[in-house]
Design a protein around this motif. Structure first.
Motif, PDB file in Angstrom:
ATOM      1  N   LEU A 437       0.862  -1.175   0.000  1.00  0.00           N
ATOM      2  CA  LEU A 437       0.000   0.000   0.000  1.00  0.00           C
ATOM      3  C   LEU A 437       0.902   1.229   0.000  1.00  0.00           C
ATOM      4  O   LEU A 437       1.162   1.834   1.053  1.00  0.00           O
ATOM      5  CB  LEU A 437      -0.923   0.035   1.226  1.00  0.00           C
ATOM      6  CG  LEU A 437      -1.959  -1.073   1.374  1.00  0.00           C
ATOM      7  CD1 LEU A 437      -1.386  -2.262   2.137  1.00  0.00           C
ATOM      8  CD2 LEU A 437      -3.198  -0.551   2.102  1.00  0.00           C
ATOM      9  N   PRO A 438       1.419   1.631  -1.175  1.00  0.00           N
ATOM     10  CA  PRO A 438       2.365   2.746  -1.224  1.00  0.00           C
ATOM     11  C   PRO A 438       1.808   4.041  -0.648  1.00  0.00           C
ATOM     12  O   PRO A 438       2.562   4.858  -0.123  1.00  0.00           O
ATOM     13  CB  PRO A 438       2.664   2.885  -2.722  1.00  0.00           C
ATOM     14  CG  PRO A 438       2.297   1.559  -3.316  1.00  0.00           C
ATOM     15  CD  PRO A 438       1.164   1.041  -2.494  1.00  0.00           C
ATOM     16  N   GLY A 439       0.497   4.245  -0.754  1.00  0.00           N
ATOM     17  CA  GLY A 439      -0.093   5.495  -0.292  1.00  0.00           C
ATOM     18  C   GLY A 439       0.122   5.760   1.184  1.00  0.00           C
ATOM     19  O   GLY A 439       0.246   6.920   1.607  1.00  0.00           O
ATOM     20  N   VAL A 440       0.158   4.692   1.999  1.00  0.00           N
ATOM     21  CA  VAL A 440       0.382   4.855   3.441  1.00  0.00           C
ATOM     22  C   VAL A 440       1.695   4.208   3.873  1.00  0.00           C
ATOM     23  O   VAL A 440       1.890   3.916   5.052  1.00  0.00           O
ATOM     24  CB  VAL A 440      -0.794   4.287   4.275  1.00  0.00           C
ATOM     25  CG1 VAL A 440      -2.053   5.094   4.050  1.00  0.00           C
ATOM     26  CG2 VAL A 440      -1.028   2.802   3.983  1.00  0.00           C
ATOM     27  N   TYR A 441       2.594   3.963   2.906  1.00  0.00           N
ATOM     28  CA  TYR A 441       3.900   3.369   3.197  1.00  0.00           C
ATOM     29  C   TYR A 441       3.721   2.028   3.908  1.00  0.00           C
ATOM     30  O   TYR A 441       4.396   1.737   4.902  1.00  0.00           O
ATOM     31  CB  TYR A 441       4.765   4.306   4.066  1.00  0.00           C
ATOM     32  CG  TYR A 441       4.513   5.781   3.849  1.00  0.00           C
ATOM     33  CD1 TYR A 441       4.634   6.342   2.572  1.00  0.00           C
ATOM     34  CD2 TYR A 441       4.140   6.606   4.899  1.00  0.00           C
ATOM     35  CE1 TYR A 441       4.387   7.688   2.365  1.00  0.00           C
ATOM     36  CE2 TYR A 441       3.889   7.956   4.693  1.00  0.00           C
ATOM     37  CZ  TYR A 441       4.013   8.484   3.429  1.00  0.00           C
ATOM     38  OH  TYR A 441       3.753   9.813   3.218  1.00  0.00           O
ATOM     39  N   GLY A 442       2.787   1.227   3.398  1.00  0.00           N
ATOM     40  CA  GLY A 442       2.412   0.025   4.133  1.00  0.00           C
ATOM     41  C   GLY A 442       2.506  -1.264   3.337  1.00  0.00           C
ATOM     42  O   GLY A 442       2.701  -1.283   2.111  1.00  0.00           O
ATOM     43  N   PHE A 443       2.357  -2.355   4.090  1.00  0.00           N
ATOM     44  CA  PHE A 443       2.319  -3.711   3.543  1.00  0.00           C
ATOM     45  C   PHE A 443       1.177  -4.459   4.228  1.00  0.00           C
ATOM     46  O   PHE A 443       0.833  -4.162   5.380  1.00  0.00           O
ATOM     47  CB  PHE A 443       3.636  -4.459   3.817  1.00  0.00           C
ATOM     48  CG  PHE A 443       4.862  -3.775   3.293  1.00  0.00           C
ATOM     49  CD1 PHE A 443       5.351  -4.074   2.029  1.00  0.00           C
ATOM     50  CD2 PHE A 443       5.520  -2.823   4.060  1.00  0.00           C
ATOM     51  CE1 PHE A 443       6.490  -3.440   1.540  1.00  0.00           C
ATOM     52  CE2 PHE A 443       6.655  -2.190   3.588  1.00  0.00           C
ATOM     53  CZ  PHE A 443       7.145  -2.496   2.323  1.00  0.00           C
ATOM     54  N   ASN A 444       0.623  -5.414   3.511  1.00  0.00           N
ATOM     55  CA  ASN A 444      -0.374  -6.292   4.116  1.00  0.00           C
ATOM     56  C   ASN A 444       0.038  -7.735   3.873  1.00  0.00           C
ATOM     57  O   ASN A 444       0.277  -8.135   2.734  1.00  0.00           O
ATOM     58  CB  ASN A 444      -1.770  -6.050   3.535  1.00  0.00           C
ATOM     59  CG  ASN A 444      -2.827  -6.847   4.258  1.00  0.00           C
ATOM     60  OD1 ASN A 444      -2.837  -6.913   5.483  1.00  0.00           O
ATOM     61  ND2 ASN A 444      -3.744  -7.454   3.527  1.00  0.00           N
ATOM     62  N   PHE A 445       0.147  -8.490   4.967  1.00  0.00           N
ATOM     63  CA  PHE A 445       0.521  -9.892   4.880  1.00  0.00           C
ATOM     64  C   PHE A 445      -0.695 -10.748   5.188  1.00  0.00           C
ATOM     65  O   PHE A 445      -1.334 -10.558   6.234  1.00  0.00           O
ATOM     66  CB  PHE A 445       1.658 -10.206   5.863  1.00  0.00           C
ATOM     67  CG  PHE A 445       2.923  -9.466   5.564  1.00  0.00           C
ATOM     68  CD1 PHE A 445       3.857 -10.002   4.691  1.00  0.00           C
ATOM     69  CD2 PHE A 445       3.165  -8.220   6.119  1.00  0.00           C
ATOM     70  CE1 PHE A 445       5.030  -9.313   4.389  1.00  0.00           C
ATOM     71  CE2 PHE A 445       4.329  -7.522   5.828  1.00  0.00           C
ATOM     72  CZ  PHE A 445       5.266  -8.071   4.966  1.00  0.00           C
ATOM     73  N   VAL A 446      -1.019 -11.658   4.297  1.00  0.00           N
ATOM     74  CA  VAL A 446      -2.159 -12.555   4.465  1.00  0.00           C
ATOM     75  C   VAL A 446      -1.627 -13.950   4.750  1.00  0.00           C
ATOM     76  O   VAL A 446      -0.902 -14.525   3.927  1.00  0.00           O
ATOM     77  CB  VAL A 446      -3.063 -12.550   3.220  1.00  0.00           C
ATOM     78  CG1 VAL A 446      -4.220 -13.529   3.395  1.00  0.00           C
ATOM     79  CG2 VAL A 446      -3.598 -11.137   2.961  1.00  0.00           C
ATOM     80  N   LEU A 447      -1.986 -14.481   5.927  1.00  0.00           N
ATOM     81  CA  LEU A 447      -1.516 -15.791   6.377  1.00  0.00           C
ATOM     82  C   LEU A 447      -2.676 -16.777   6.298  1.00  0.00           C
ATOM     83  O   LEU A 447      -3.651 -16.673   7.049  1.00  0.00           O
ATOM     84  CB  LEU A 447      -1.003 -15.723   7.818  1.00  0.00           C
ATOM     85  CG  LEU A 447       0.355 -15.076   8.094  1.00  0.00           C
ATOM     86  CD1 LEU A 447       0.390 -13.603   7.703  1.00  0.00           C
ATOM     87  CD2 LEU A 447       0.711 -15.207   9.579  1.00  0.00           C
ATOM     88  N   ASP A 448      -2.594 -17.726   5.388  1.00  0.00           N
ATOM     89  CA  ASP A 448      -3.646 -18.724   5.226  1.00  0.00           C
ATOM     90  C   ASP A 448      -3.488 -19.850   6.251  1.00  0.00           C
ATOM     91  O   ASP A 448      -2.371 -20.205   6.645  1.00  0.00           O
ATOM     92  CB  ASP A 448      -3.607 -19.319   3.817  1.00  0.00           C
ATOM     93  CG  ASP A 448      -4.031 -18.321   2.755  1.00  0.00           C
ATOM     94  OD1 ASP A 448      -4.909 -17.486   3.041  1.00  0.00           O
ATOM     95  OD2 ASP A 448      -3.471 -18.362   1.640  1.00  0.00           O
ATOM     96  N   ASN A 449      -4.630 -20.412   6.659  1.00  0.00           N
ATOM     97  CA  ASN A 449      -4.652 -21.559   7.588  1.00  0.00           C
ATOM     98  C   ASN A 449      -3.833 -21.282   8.850  1.00  0.00           C
ATOM     99  O   ASN A 449      -3.082 -22.127   9.327  1.00  0.00           O
ATOM    100  CB  ASN A 449      -4.124 -22.818   6.898  1.00  0.00           C
ATOM    101  CG  ASN A 449      -4.921 -23.174   5.663  1.00  0.00           C
ATOM    102  OD1 ASN A 449      -6.142 -23.202   5.693  1.00  0.00           O
ATOM    103  ND2 ASN A 449      -4.215 -23.423   4.565  1.00  0.00           N
TER     104      ASN A 449
END
Length: 494
Positions: A437-449
């Motif tokens: 998410l470049p707009g907020v200098y961010g990252f999102n990590f999705v952890l399955d199971n």
């Protein structure tokens, strides 16, 4: 529910796991959008009562009604949906459960968020005057990344949102009280509703017991194993099958941290969390009765059984699937008036394909002798969707982003949380996906199971991943320069 048999015969499977349609379906609810809410307001309703709908719809509905937005004005629909997404969890946008919790004043009178919306889709997020809490870039950015998947494709019944370029600006003169939010984009929604269904899958019970004294953790483990063995012997005598699943968790020993735990000695005060699942209610009623005797016949320091004898409860597991919108009619009632709304079908040509984001290779990053915890450089927030956990990471300064990108690879994050991920061999199966998410200098990590089944289907004490973001704060960023000093120099200009 009236078409349950028809759905079962169509070969519908669960969205994430591919599980076949369950026989013991208990409930099915489609997530409705904002259109029916807006229509109810337009025909004179003062208060709208709705069944299950997406959280953002209760904000977007009134905006559609007030501003007369077209249902194809996707940028404005996305903006209204973002406003709803940010305020959906109340005080979480105004400093509640903020990473820097120690800086948030007035928990006893924390102000809930208010969005001041304009007809062009822009809005200011604030809170009532003279209330506790904070409204800053950090508090609102954390809520932006809460419980999302791909930020470029946040799918809702009314619109598909792109949150990746959203910007959050603190408003001068309203410090710690208001921010301007802008930059969200929208595209056409899909022609399906997401359906949240539940099905019966046996029973569960959880016993919680504080244990004190030397070697409390070892005493807790041995006590739990003895209780389970004792009841399993009873099951054999009564012709009852073994447990479907059991969990022994010692809260206070940093067991949840796995190999990342700091604690190297046995704590003197812990909480035993003993949970079990079984298809036969009788089996768990036996377990429920057999926990208390541990206080007089097993380890010393067994203090009490929290809440008394644990209660056996049915397990309803989540089963999500897609259902065509044109097959579901929504009725709106107001006084004597009643009408039926069917969502229009959107031509596939207007449903934009989301392009894969490409990370541009920047200049070679400098190295150094410094080590920082992730919490020194970023905010984090975690949440759940079924058995999936997401962890949002927002850099405290744009200068930190390339160093975070370099350190927080999918492989590194999977290794850090590997002990919490259920997979045939999670080391060889990709279970973590990273989005930016470049707009907020961010990252999102999705952890399955990663949640032991998630919700009430999970036997874990953190079945919704609420502490995963907090655990992530201790992740080490190693062999880097003195980043805060360099960031300060960069901010000061030439």
């Amino acid at each position: 529910m009236p078409v349950k048999g028809e759905l079962a015969s169509q070969g519908i499977t669960e969205m994430k796991s591919g599980q076949p349609f369950p026989k013991a379906m208990h409930s099915m609810n489609a997530y409705l959008g904002a259109g029916p809410i807006a229509r109810a307001l337009s025909i004179g309703a003062d208060v709208v009562v709705t069944g299950r709908c997406v959280d953002s719809a209760v904000v977007l509905g009134p905006l559609l009604h007030e501003f007369g937005w077209s249902t194809s004005d996707y940028d404005r629909l996305a903006a209204g949906s973002l406003a709803g997404h940010l305020v959906e969890c109340g005080a979480q946008a105004t400093g509640g459960i903020f990473t820097d919790w120690h800086m948030v004043p007035g928990w006893d009178n924390i102000g809930f968020p208010i969005v001041e919306c304009s007809s062009d889709g822009s809005f200011i997020l604030t809170k009532p005057p003279k209330t506790g809490g904070l409204v800053t870039f950090g508090t609102v950015a954390e809520q932006l990344v809460y419980e999302i998947g791909d930020p470029r494709k946040y799918m809702l019944p009314d619109v598909t949102c792109d949150f990746s370029q959203v910007q959050i600006e603190e408003i001068k003169g309203r410090e710690k009280e208001a921010v301007l939010v802008k930059g969200v984009k929208g595209s056409a929604p899909s022609n399906d509703y997401k359906v949240s269904a539940t099905y019966a899958d046996g029973y569960r019970v959880t016993a919680v017991c504080p244990i004190g004294g030397p070697w409390a953790s070892e005493k807790a483990h041995r006590t739990a194993k003895a209780i389970l063995k004792r009841t399993q012997n009873m099951f054999k005598q009564l012709g009852i099958a073994d447990y479907t699943d059991t969990l022994i968790q010692v809260v206070g020993s940093e067991q949840t941290y796995g190999p990342n735990a700091y604690m190297d000695n046995n704590p003197r005060e812990v909480m035993l969390w003993l949970a079990a699942h079984h298809s036969d209610k009788r089996a768990l009623e036996i377990l429920s009765r057999e926990v208390a005797p541990a206080g007089t016949g097993m380890a010393p320091g067994f203090m009490t059984l929290v809440g008394g004898r644990p209660r056996v409860s049915p397990v309803l597991k989540l089963f999500s699937f897609l259902y065509p919108k044109d097959k579901l009619q929504v009725k709106v009632h107001c006084d004597e008036h009643e009408e039926t709304i069917t969502s229009p079908v959107v031509p596939e040509s207007t449903q934009d394909e989301v392009q894969e984001s490409v990370t541009e290779e920047g200049p070679q990053l400098g190295t150094g002798t410094h080590t920082f915890s992730l919490g020194d450089l970023a905010y984090t927030r975690s949440g759940d969707k079924g058995n999936t956990c997401n962890i949002g990471v927002v850099a405290r300064h744009p200068f930190y982003v390339p160093y975070l990108r370099q350190a927080l690879t999918e492989e590194a994050v999977q290794q850090y949380f590997d002990h919490l991920i259920d997979a045939p061999d999670s080391r060889e199966t990709k279970s973590v996906t990273r989005y930016e998410l470049p707009g907020v200098y961010g990252f999102n990590f999705v952890l399955d199971n990663a949640l032991g089944g998630g919700g009430i289907a999970s036997l874990r004490c953190d079945a919704q991943g609420k502490a995963y973001g907090q655990m992530f704060l201790d992740f080490k960023i190693e062999n880097v320069p003195d980043l805060p000093t360099l960031a300060k120099k960069e901010s000061s200009g030439p």
